[in-house]
Design a protein around this motif. Structure first.
Motif, PDB file in Angstrom:
ATOM      1  N   CYS A 227       3.309   0.318  11.007  1.00 46.89           N
ATOM      2  CA  CYS A 227       2.817   1.612  10.247  1.00 46.89           C
ATOM      3  C   CYS A 227       3.063   2.789  11.344  1.00 46.89           C
ATOM      4  CB  CYS A 227       1.822   1.609   9.387  1.00 46.89           C
ATOM      5  SG  CYS A 227       2.014   0.221   8.003  1.00 46.89           S
ATOM      6  N   TRP A 230       1.406   8.762   9.989  1.00 44.09           N
ATOM      7  CA  TRP A 230       1.452   9.209   8.813  1.00 44.09           C
ATOM      8  C   TRP A 230       1.118   8.204   7.542  1.00 44.09           C
ATOM      9  CZ3 TRP A 230       0.395  13.470   6.384  1.00 44.09           C
ATOM     10  CH2 TRP A 230       1.090  13.694   4.947  1.00 44.09           C
ATOM     11  N   ARG A 231       2.068   6.988   7.741  1.00 44.88           N
ATOM     12  CA  ARG A 231       2.105   6.012   6.741  1.00 44.88           C
ATOM     13  C   ARG A 231       0.645   5.371   6.668  1.00 44.88           C
ATOM     14  NH1 ARG A 231       3.753   4.680   1.920  1.00 44.88           N
ATOM     15  NH2 ARG A 231       3.624   2.271   1.391  1.00 44.88           N
TER      16      ARG A 231
END
Length: 321
Positions: A227, A230-231
């Motif tokens: 990930c 931002w995710r």
């Protein structure tokens, strides 16, 4: 064998005294005595409760009752007027104008302070050298009284010797002239930026306290799964920070709807920046119509409560890790 707590042993529950029941099983009987009424906890809480009742509940009830009466020292005696105060407020042009100003203060203040607070809290989430000093400096605007901040920013917005005009002159961009009082939109925007500067530190602390409860293992697992930062923010940080965000938005709603110090110090009694709370002051202490002042205060309280409940229902989510 028999045991008892708080009362004498009872041998009937296990047969004859000193004899164990058949099978060699010993029965244990536990009896609880009556709980004694503890006075000390209530005595310790009593002063706080009396303080809250005297300074919050009693004035609230008084405001609700008096809002339905004509209370004016220039027009005695006090008499019941029903909904007349509310009807008069609904037709007051100054109050109507201040409703738009207050709505702008609330929307801009809540959204901007929450977005800034969330961004700053994410930056401060991980320990780094000097973080404690940064947090200490950050809370200074929140610790200052609103009147002091208004006076401070009055000097910054001064058209002659203010910091903004001096900076623009130094950069050969020309002076800005009078910033406050000329354009309504510019005036309320600058006033709300001053308030955002004040209320954002508290919002940062509220959200940061929530972020500190998020386990590091979640971020480590997200990193292993590939990930991006931002995710991870969208999937972990924001959902788990929603309780803190809801609280910070509620305190921002309360602060912006009840804004008084900043517009009054920076712009005086001009309609270009007047808020609903300022109108309460003008009606009550300049017009000496306390009945209408009570009615407007009651309406402001009701609106604040409804919007705060709406924010909680929309944003707050229970988090279970």
């Amino acid at each position: 064998m028999t045991f008892s707590r708080g009362v004498e042993s009872s041998s009937q529950a296990v047969g004859q005294p000193g004899a164990a029941p058949s099978g060699g099983v010993t029965t244990v009987v536990v009896r609880r005595g009556r709980r004694r009424f503890e006075v000390l906890p209530y005595a310790l809480v009593a002063p706080v409760m009396i303080f809250i009742i005297a300074l919050a509940l009693v004035p609230a009830v008084f405001t609700i009752v008096e809002s339905f009466f004509t209370v004016n020292p220039l027009d005695p005696p006090t008499r019941f007027s029903g909904l007349a105060n509310f009807v008069h407020i609904a037709h007051d042009k100054a109050v109507i104008s201040s409703i738009g100003n207050t709505a702008f203060y609330m929307v801009v203040g809540v959204l901007l302070s929450t977005a800034m607070a969330l961004a700053i809290a994410v930056v401060l989430q991980r320990p780094f050298r000097g973080r404690s000093l940064v947090i200490a400096v950050l809370i200074l605007p929140w610790a200052l009284p609103g009147v002091v901040e208004g006076i401070l920013w009055t000097g910054i917005f001064d058209p002659n010797a203010g910091l903004i005009n001096s900076l623009l002159t130094t950069l050969h961009l020309g002076g800005t002239g009078v910033l406050l009082g000329q354009s309504r939109l510019l005036t309320i925007t600058l006033i709300e930026l001053v308030q955002v500067w004040q209320i954002t530190p508290l919002s940062v602390l509220l959200i940061l306290a929530t972020l500190q409860l998020i386990p590091d293992e979640l971020y480590e697992a997200a990193e292993i799964d590939g990930c991006s930062p931002w995710r991870s923010f969208l999937a972990i940080t924001f959902p788990l920070a929603r309780p803190g965000i809801a609280v910070c938005m509620v305190q921002a709603v309360i602060a912006t709807i009840n804004i008084f110090d900043q517009p009054y110090i920076l712009n005086g009694a001009a309609d270009t920046g007047a808020s609903l709370t300022m109108q309460t002051y003008f009606i009550s202490f300049q017009n000496l119509d306390f009945g209408q002042g009570y009615a407007l205060s009651l309406l402001i309280t009701a609106v604040t409560l409804v919007i705060s409940l709406g924010v909680v229902r929309a944003i707050y989510r229970k988090v279970e890790l």
